[in-house]
Design an enzyme around this catalytic site. Structure first.
Site, PDB file in Angstrom:
ATOM      1  N   LYS A 161       4.306 -13.564   0.650  1.00 26.57           N
ATOM      2  CA  LYS A 161       2.839 -13.522   0.715  1.00 26.57           C
ATOM      3  C   LYS A 161       2.086 -12.393  -0.050  1.00 26.57           C
ATOM      4  O   LYS A 161       1.213 -12.552  -0.808  1.00 26.57           O
ATOM      5  CB  LYS A 161       2.605 -13.355   2.469  1.00 26.57           C
ATOM      6  N   ARG A 180      11.610  -9.737  13.755  1.00 29.83           N
ATOM      7  CA  ARG A 180      10.390 -10.080  12.908  1.00 29.83           C
ATOM      8  C   ARG A 180      10.446 -11.697  12.934  1.00 29.83           C
ATOM      9  O   ARG A 180       9.561 -12.268  12.986  1.00 29.83           O
ATOM     10  CB  ARG A 180      10.407  -9.380  11.870  1.00 29.83           C
ATOM     11  N   ARG A 213      14.592  -5.190  -0.201  1.00 33.45           N
ATOM     12  CA  ARG A 213      13.237  -5.107  -0.702  1.00 33.45           C
ATOM     13  C   ARG A 213      13.044  -3.392  -0.979  1.00 33.45           C
ATOM     14  O   ARG A 213      13.391  -2.850  -0.181  1.00 33.45           O
ATOM     15  CB  ARG A 213      11.930  -5.541   0.085  1.00 33.45           C
ATOM     16  N   ARG A 261      -2.152 -13.523  12.571  1.00 35.68           N
ATOM     17  CA  ARG A 261      -0.720 -13.771  13.273  1.00 35.68           C
ATOM     18  C   ARG A 261      -0.591 -14.419  14.672  1.00 35.68           C
ATOM     19  O   ARG A 261       0.758 -14.759  15.001  1.00 35.68           O
ATOM     20  CB  ARG A 261      -0.162 -12.431  13.227  1.00 35.68           C
ATOM     21  N   ARG A 288      11.106   0.064   3.732  1.00 38.48           N
ATOM     22  CA  ARG A 288      10.490   0.103   4.688  1.00 38.48           C
ATOM     23  C   ARG A 288      11.349   0.262   6.066  1.00 38.48           C
ATOM     24  O   ARG A 288      12.391  -0.342   6.190  1.00 38.48           O
ATOM     25  CB  ARG A 288       9.648  -0.993   4.952  1.00 38.48           C
TER      26      ARG A 288
HETATM   27  P1  AP5 Z   1       6.997 -10.100  -0.139  1.00 38.30           P
HETATM   28  O1  AP5 Z   1       6.162 -10.596  -1.118  1.00 38.30           O
HETATM   29  O2  AP5 Z   1       6.965  -8.489   0.155  1.00 38.30           O
HETATM   30  O3  AP5 Z   1       6.954 -10.914   1.245  1.00 38.30           O
HETATM   31  P2  AP5 Z   1       6.041 -10.891   2.301  1.00 38.30           P
HETATM   32  O4  AP5 Z   1       5.810 -12.393   2.903  1.00 38.30           O
HETATM   33  O5  AP5 Z   1       4.573  -9.943   2.063  1.00 38.30           O
HETATM   34  O6  AP5 Z   1       6.651 -10.090   3.460  1.00 38.30           O
HETATM   35  P3  AP5 Z   1       6.327  -8.959   4.628  1.00 38.30           P
HETATM   36  O7  AP5 Z   1       7.446  -8.435   4.890  1.00 38.30           O
HETATM   37  O8  AP5 Z   1       5.317  -7.883   3.813  1.00 38.30           O
HETATM   38  O9  AP5 Z   1       5.450  -9.848   5.572  1.00 38.30           O
HETATM   39  P4  AP5 Z   1       5.442  -9.524   7.079  1.00 38.30           P
HETATM   40  O10 AP5 Z   1       4.556 -10.376   7.278  1.00 38.30           O
HETATM   41  O11 AP5 Z   1       6.544  -9.426   7.665  1.00 38.30           O
HETATM   42  O12 AP5 Z   1       4.890  -7.739   7.070  1.00 38.30           O
HETATM   43  P5  AP5 Z   1       3.536  -7.297   7.247  1.00 38.30           P
HETATM   44  O13 AP5 Z   1       3.553  -5.953   6.137  1.00 38.30           O
HETATM   45  O14 AP5 Z   1       2.573  -8.174   6.968  1.00 38.30           O
HETATM   46  O15 AP5 Z   1       8.333 -10.243  -0.806  1.00 38.30           O
HETATM   47  C1  AP5 Z   1       9.618  -9.912  -0.019  1.00 38.30           C
HETATM   48  C2  AP5 Z   1      10.557  -9.518  -0.951  1.00 38.30           C
HETATM   49  O16 AP5 Z   1      11.195 -10.908  -1.705  1.00 38.30           O
HETATM   50  C3  AP5 Z   1      10.163  -8.711  -2.050  1.00 38.30           C
HETATM   51  O17 AP5 Z   1      11.561  -7.632  -2.329  1.00 38.30           O
HETATM   52  C4  AP5 Z   1       9.754  -9.433  -3.316  1.00 38.30           C
HETATM   53  O18 AP5 Z   1      10.097  -8.927  -4.635  1.00 38.30           O
HETATM   54  C5  AP5 Z   1      10.927 -10.546  -3.038  1.00 38.30           C
HETATM   55  N1  AP5 Z   1      10.528 -11.945  -3.565  1.00 38.30           N
HETATM   56  C6  AP5 Z   1       9.242 -12.284  -3.671  1.00 38.30           C
HETATM   57  N2  AP5 Z   1       9.338 -13.745  -4.124  1.00 38.30           N
HETATM   58  C7  AP5 Z   1      10.455 -14.068  -4.393  1.00 38.30           C
HETATM   59  C8  AP5 Z   1      11.036 -15.140  -4.867  1.00 38.30           C
HETATM   60  N3  AP5 Z   1      10.433 -16.256  -5.190  1.00 38.30           N
HETATM   61  N4  AP5 Z   1      12.403 -15.172  -5.239  1.00 38.30           N
HETATM   62  C9  AP5 Z   1      13.080 -13.906  -4.880  1.00 38.30           C
HETATM   63  N5  AP5 Z   1      12.590 -12.857  -4.260  1.00 38.30           N
HETATM   64  C10 AP5 Z   1      11.157 -12.799  -4.103  1.00 38.30           C
HETATM   65  O19 AP5 Z   1       3.608  -6.634   8.600  1.00 38.30           O
HETATM   66  C11 AP5 Z   1       4.473  -5.662   8.932  1.00 38.30           C
HETATM   67  C12 AP5 Z   1       4.177  -5.267  10.431  1.00 38.30           C
HETATM   68  O20 AP5 Z   1       2.935  -4.777  10.547  1.00 38.30           O
HETATM   69  C13 AP5 Z   1       4.518  -6.440  11.332  1.00 38.30           C
HETATM   70  O21 AP5 Z   1       5.933  -6.415  11.862  1.00 38.30           O
HETATM   71  C14 AP5 Z   1       3.596  -6.226  12.568  1.00 38.30           C
HETATM   72  O22 AP5 Z   1       4.365  -5.154  13.451  1.00 38.30           O
HETATM   73  C15 AP5 Z   1       2.416  -5.439  12.069  1.00 38.30           C
HETATM   74  N6  AP5 Z   1       1.274  -6.309  11.497  1.00 38.30           N
HETATM   75  C16 AP5 Z   1       1.005  -6.459  10.250  1.00 38.30           C
HETATM   76  N7  AP5 Z   1      -0.114  -7.536  10.669  1.00 38.30           N
HETATM   77  C17 AP5 Z   1      -0.265  -7.791  11.795  1.00 38.30           C
HETATM   78  C18 AP5 Z   1      -1.190  -8.634  12.614  1.00 38.30           C
HETATM   79  N8  AP5 Z   1      -2.005  -9.553  11.875  1.00 38.30           N
HETATM   80  N9  AP5 Z   1      -1.177  -8.757  14.012  1.00 38.30           N
HETATM   81  C19 AP5 Z   1      -0.340  -7.907  14.637  1.00 38.30           C
HETATM   82  N10 AP5 Z   1       0.696  -7.063  13.752  1.00 38.30           N
HETATM   83  C20 AP5 Z   1       0.530  -7.071  12.665  1.00 38.30           C
END
Ligand code: AP5
Length: 210
Positions: A15, A168, A124, A90, A157
């Protein structure tokens, strides 16, 4: 007028990677709740102190905190701005709250298998300053440990360790997966296969957005 887009998909589905590309190439504003929360933790803000324990264990931060945060961000947007919501909503409660604030045009779901997600997340490396993400094998920075974009040292992270990643994924299945049906029922869901080369996935993402 540009669209309002929700990016759906499990942790590590890309994402942030695809949202950032859309933002750079097509001028969308990307609002990532994860980035906002990590920033609040780093700055020692009250929101960060409330959120940290949930984030470190892989749990969701309570709906009321997140909904208030997003309402505040949305209120600052210029009319007609194209927006990508990354990591929000979410839960169904968050999706209802978002729908009351703004009309969503597209929910773009990135579909990736669990085994690939674990490998992506544990390898990552992230930039604390500009939030750019890299991967130790699939998307290496030009200089090891240094962000290509802003030159800051990269870090791993706290929630990208094996145990928390598994939690997660559980939390995603229980709380966020129902949003796929939620947006399908609204007739705005598009699912894109999120495995393969990043640029090829981006081509499919752009097609869906257009
Ligand atoms: P990346 O693009 O970073 O993936 P992502 O989907 O953004 O993953 P996140 O871990 O950031 O999502 P998340 O939803 O768990 O975390 P968030 O920060 O929102 O890609 C991942 C890796 O893969 C990278 O190394 C990239 O280079 C690689 N990659 C990408 N595409 C690829 C491909 N095609 N092939 C190979 N490799 C590839 O949330 C973190 C925490 O915050 C949550 O756990 C929660 O506690 C809190 N939080 C955030 N939002 C909310 C909410 N709305 N409600 C409640 N709690 C929340």
């Amino acid at each position: 007028m540009k669209s309002k887009i929700v990016l759906l998909g499990p942790p590590g589905s890309g994402k942030g990677t695809q949202g950032e590309k859309l933002s750079e190439e097509m001028g969308y504003v990307r609002l990532s709740t994860g980035d906002m929360l990590r920033e609040a933790v780093r700055n020692g803000a009250e929101l960060g102190m409330k959120a940290k324990g949930y984030m470190d264990s892989g749990a969701l931060v309570p709906n009321d905190l997140i909904i208030d945060l997003m309402k505040e961000k949305i209120s600052t947007l210029e009319p007609g701005t194209g927006v990508i919501f990354d990591g929000f909503p979410r839960t169904v409660e968050q999706a209802d709250a978002l729908g009351e604030q703004i009309e969503i045009d597209l929910a773009l779901n990135l579909d990736v298998a669990d085994c690939e997600l674990v490998e992506r997340l544990t390898k990552r490396r992230s930039c604390p300053e500009c939030h750019c993400v890299f991967h130790l094998t699939h998307n290496k920075p030009r200089q090891e440990g240094v962000c290509d974009k802003c030159g800051s040292p990269l870090y791993q992270r706290d929630d990208d360790c094996d145990e928390t990643v598994c939690n997660r994924l559980e939390v995603y299945r229980k709380n966020t997966l129902p949003l796929i049906d939620y947006y399908e029922r609204k007739g705005i869901l598009v699912t894109v296969e999120g495995t393969g080369k990043m640029d090829e996935i981006f081509a499919k993402v752009k097609e869906a957005v257009r």
